[in-house]
Design a protein around this motif. Structure first.
Motif, PDB file in Angstrom:
ATOM      1  N   ARG A 263       0.938  -1.568   0.198  1.00 31.48           N
ATOM      2  CA  ARG A 263       0.203  -0.069  -0.118  1.00 31.48           C
ATOM      3  C   ARG A 263       0.512   1.153  -0.285  1.00 31.48           C
ATOM      4  O   ARG A 263       0.179   2.629  -0.752  1.00 31.48           O
ATOM      5  CB  ARG A 263      -0.787   0.274   0.876  1.00 31.48           C
ATOM      6  CG  ARG A 263      -1.341   1.057   1.892  1.00 31.48           C
ATOM      7  CD  ARG A 263      -2.783   1.998   0.406  1.00 31.48           C
ATOM      8  NE  ARG A 263      -3.541   3.110   1.107  1.00 31.48           N
ATOM      9  CZ  ARG A 263      -2.878   3.815   0.382  1.00 31.48           C
ATOM     10  NH1 ARG A 263      -1.428   3.687  -0.527  1.00 31.48           N
ATOM     11  NH2 ARG A 263      -3.245   5.781   0.519  1.00 31.48           N
ATOM     12  N   ASN A 264       2.040   1.159   0.750  1.00 28.04           N
ATOM     13  CA  ASN A 264       3.138   1.899   0.530  1.00 28.04           C
ATOM     14  C   ASN A 264       3.842   2.612  -0.557  1.00 28.04           C
ATOM     15  O   ASN A 264       4.636   2.896  -0.354  1.00 28.04           O
ATOM     16  CB  ASN A 264       3.822   1.964   1.908  1.00 28.04           C
ATOM     17  CG  ASN A 264       3.000   1.972   3.180  1.00 28.04           C
ATOM     18  OD1 ASN A 264       2.139   2.350   3.280  1.00 28.04           O
ATOM     19  ND2 ASN A 264       3.376   1.986   4.487  1.00 28.04           N
ATOM     20  N   ASP A 269       6.090   4.083  -9.142  1.00 28.16           N
ATOM     21  CA  ASP A 269       6.614   2.470  -8.558  1.00 28.16           C
ATOM     22  C   ASP A 269       4.766   1.268  -9.538  1.00 28.16           C
ATOM     23  O   ASP A 269       5.131  -0.016  -9.421  1.00 28.16           O
ATOM     24  CB  ASP A 269       6.789   1.576  -7.477  1.00 28.16           C
ATOM     25  CG  ASP A 269       8.470   1.893  -7.432  1.00 28.16           C
ATOM     26  OD1 ASP A 269       9.474   2.126  -9.216  1.00 28.16           O
ATOM     27  OD2 ASP A 269       8.936   2.550  -6.667  1.00 28.16           O
ATOM     28  N   THR A 270       3.384   2.257  -8.962  1.00 29.51           N
ATOM     29  CA  THR A 270       2.791   0.937  -8.716  1.00 29.51           C
ATOM     30  C   THR A 270       2.449   0.223 -10.341  1.00 29.51           C
ATOM     31  O   THR A 270       1.722  -0.646  -9.714  1.00 29.51           O
ATOM     32  CB  THR A 270       1.571   2.366  -8.757  1.00 29.51           C
ATOM     33  OG1 THR A 270       1.558   2.929  -7.307  1.00 29.51           O
ATOM     34  CG2 THR A 270       0.105   1.386  -8.098  1.00 29.51           C
ATOM     35  N   GLY A 271       2.103   1.136 -11.812  1.00 28.95           N
ATOM     36  CA  GLY A 271       2.585   0.171 -12.762  1.00 28.95           C
ATOM     37  C   GLY A 271       2.952  -0.400 -12.527  1.00 28.95           C
ATOM     38  O   GLY A 271       2.924  -2.018 -13.301  1.00 28.95           O
ATOM     39  N   LEU A 303      -3.214  -3.363  -5.680  1.00 35.76           N
ATOM     40  CA  LEU A 303      -1.953  -3.881  -5.977  1.00 35.76           C
ATOM     41  C   LEU A 303      -1.789  -4.537  -4.190  1.00 35.76           C
ATOM     42  O   LEU A 303      -1.035  -6.024  -4.075  1.00 35.76           O
ATOM     43  CB  LEU A 303      -0.780  -2.645  -5.784  1.00 35.76           C
ATOM     44  CG  LEU A 303       0.711  -3.517  -5.665  1.00 35.76           C
ATOM     45  CD1 LEU A 303       1.338  -4.175  -7.252  1.00 35.76           C
ATOM     46  CD2 LEU A 303       1.445  -2.193  -6.167  1.00 35.76           C
ATOM     47  N   ALA A 304      -2.247  -3.860  -2.798  1.00 41.23           N
ATOM     48  CA  ALA A 304      -1.575  -4.548  -1.985  1.00 41.23           C
ATOM     49  C   ALA A 304      -2.427  -5.868  -1.719  1.00 41.23           C
ATOM     50  O   ALA A 304      -2.317  -6.628  -1.647  1.00 41.23           O
ATOM     51  CB  ALA A 304      -1.636  -3.831  -0.973  1.00 41.23           C
ATOM     52  N   ASN A 305      -3.446  -4.912  -1.985  1.00 42.12           N
ATOM     53  CA  ASN A 305      -4.906  -6.794  -1.708  1.00 42.12           C
ATOM     54  C   ASN A 305      -4.331  -7.520  -2.694  1.00 42.12           C
ATOM     55  O   ASN A 305      -4.817  -8.933  -2.492  1.00 42.12           O
ATOM     56  CB  ASN A 305      -6.716  -6.163  -2.446  1.00 42.12           C
ATOM     57  CG  ASN A 305      -6.934  -5.553  -0.921  1.00 42.12           C
ATOM     58  OD1 ASN A 305      -6.599  -5.352   0.274  1.00 42.12           O
ATOM     59  ND2 ASN A 305      -7.745  -4.221  -1.820  1.00 42.12           N
TER      60      ASN A 305
END
Length: 436
Positions: A263-264, A269-271, A303-305
């Protein structure tokens, strides 16, 4: 990358960003297109759990199986006794056989979450290189295998050269590691028809050695493929956090803390991480990664899930998200936060009576603990100095109240039979409890 693959596996590797280099793109692609390809990644048993730094290559094995091929997880029961010197400044501490076996038991828990093991053609295999390394005859090994290695060439590999250039000692024991890893590939090809070794780009030299040895001894064509060594957009090594390594075993890092790590993730970087660490379609990963402002937070929760579901299950992911909402949106304590159970002996007593448990029962006001020590015990600070700095910089809260004095005292009666929430900054939280 200008090569356009025909096989599903190579397409996934390129499209999702797993591929750094390959010894023969076309030859490997054709092998995948012809039939089931057994491929392996080796894991030395240096700790009781794998960490996030291993997850990218575990996902490569998962995609290998999902595209119809056979993953082999090779546990380094033999090579761990030597230690991989690649790009290290010093020699790894030597572990006993019992420690290595204990570590392997812990590491095995993770692989079963990502791979299907069994006896079928596409089922994963779990092997241990101690099976063939432990009983090697030294003289025969030197004569049959050692003669194929040039010391001049071994010294030229960057992993060794960088160590020598810094004038740091490289033991003969460590120098043998690359020969043993090369021999692993030879044995896996001979015994199981393994055609491919995968690993991080720091393993390129070791992989090439294995390919060369197998060609010389068996005259078999085999391949190597490496993944990029990931760093986050701010230049940090993937898998490290303020609290240390991000372990994959739940008994070493709670599912909530694992969820919170993802989550952080930074916006930039997310994609990329969605493509590497989840199985969402690439188009959806790119759409989510392109969101801006507050909308990117929704992508980070996805992403986290997704990553937590793969490792710990859907229920753990839901619980972690619920805890995060309770903590961050509602200001609550969140029962799923990492919890430290205090003992009576964690406290200081004002008189000479050292029967802490008796004092806890009869006069809990006489036992006390400082704010700095609370943060160290909870794991939110690495040391007393770290805790004092956190408090001095206004980064510490107890039950959402700012703490400005590291010597602030909490008595056992204040902490007894309740959950006390500690916060280090805005993103790291923990609970401490003291029970009778």
């Amino acid at each position: 990358m200008t090569y356009h693959p025909k096989s599903d596996f190579m397409s996934v590797m390129i499209e999702r960003g797993f591929l750094a280099d390959c010894t023969d793109y076309q030859g490997l692609d054709e092998a995948f297109a012809k039939g089931v390809v057994p491929a392996y990644i080796g894991y030395d048993a240096t700790a009781k759990s794998l960490h996030v730094g291993h997850l990218l290559n575990i996902m490569m094995l998962r995609w290998l199986q999902k595209t119809g091929h056979k993953p082999i997880t090779l546990m380094g029961g033999g090579t761990t006794k030597v230690g991989d010197p690649s790009f290290r400044a010093d020699e790894r501490p030597l572990l006993t056989s019992e420690q290595i076996d204990d570590n392997i038991s812990g590491m095995k828990q993770v692989f079963a979450k990502y791979l299907d093991y069994g006896d079928g053609a596409k089922d994963a295999l779990m092997l241990n290189n101690a099976e063939w390394l432990d009983n090697l005859n030294y003289l025969e090994f030197l004569r049959d295998i050692g003669r194929h290695f040039s010391v001049n060439r071994m010294l030229s590999f960057e992993s060794v050269k960088s160590r020598l250039d810094r004038e740091q000692s490289l033991s003969f024991l460590e120098f043998n590691y690359m020969i043993l890893q090369a021999y692993d590939f030879l044995e896996l090809n001979r015994r199981y028809g393994c055609l491919l070794q995968m690993g991080g780009s720091d393993q390129w030299g070791n992989i090439v050695n294995g390919i060369d040895l197998t060609r010389r001894v068996l005259d078999h064509e085999i391949y190597g493929l490496t993944s990029p060594l990931l760093t986050t957009s701010d230049g940090k090594k993937m898998g490290k956090s303020q609290g240390g390594a991000i372990w994959l075993n739940a008994d070493m890092l709670s599912p909530y803390e694992f969820w919170q790590f993802w989550r952080n993730t930074t916006d930039a970087d997310t994609g990329r991480f969605l493509k590497l660490y989840t199985e969402l379609p690439v188009d959806e990963c790119e759409r989510l990664g392109a969101l801006e402002g507050s909308e990117i937070n929704a992508a980070k929760i996805i992403l986290a899930n997704e990553v937590t579901t793969l490792l710990h299950g859907a229920e753990a992911a839901k619980a972690a998200e619920a805890t995060a909402r309770e903590v961050f949106e509602k200001g609550g304590a969140g029962d799923d936060l990492p919890t430290c159970k205090l003992e009576a002996t964690d406290f200081i007593v004002e008189n000479d009576n050292r029967d802490f448990n008796k004092i806890l029962q009869e006069n809990p006001e006489a036992l006390f603990i400082s704010a700095a020590r609370l943060f160290v015990k909870s794991g939110l600070a690495k040391s007393g100095k770290d805790a004092k700095r956190l408090i001095a910089e206004n980064g510490a809260r107890v039950n959402d109240e700012l703490i400005t004095d590291h010597a602030l005292i909490f008595t056992a009666s204040e902490l007894q039979n309740r959950k006390t929430k500690l916060s280090a900054g805005k993103k790291r939280h923990a609970l401490v409890t003291l029970e009778n």
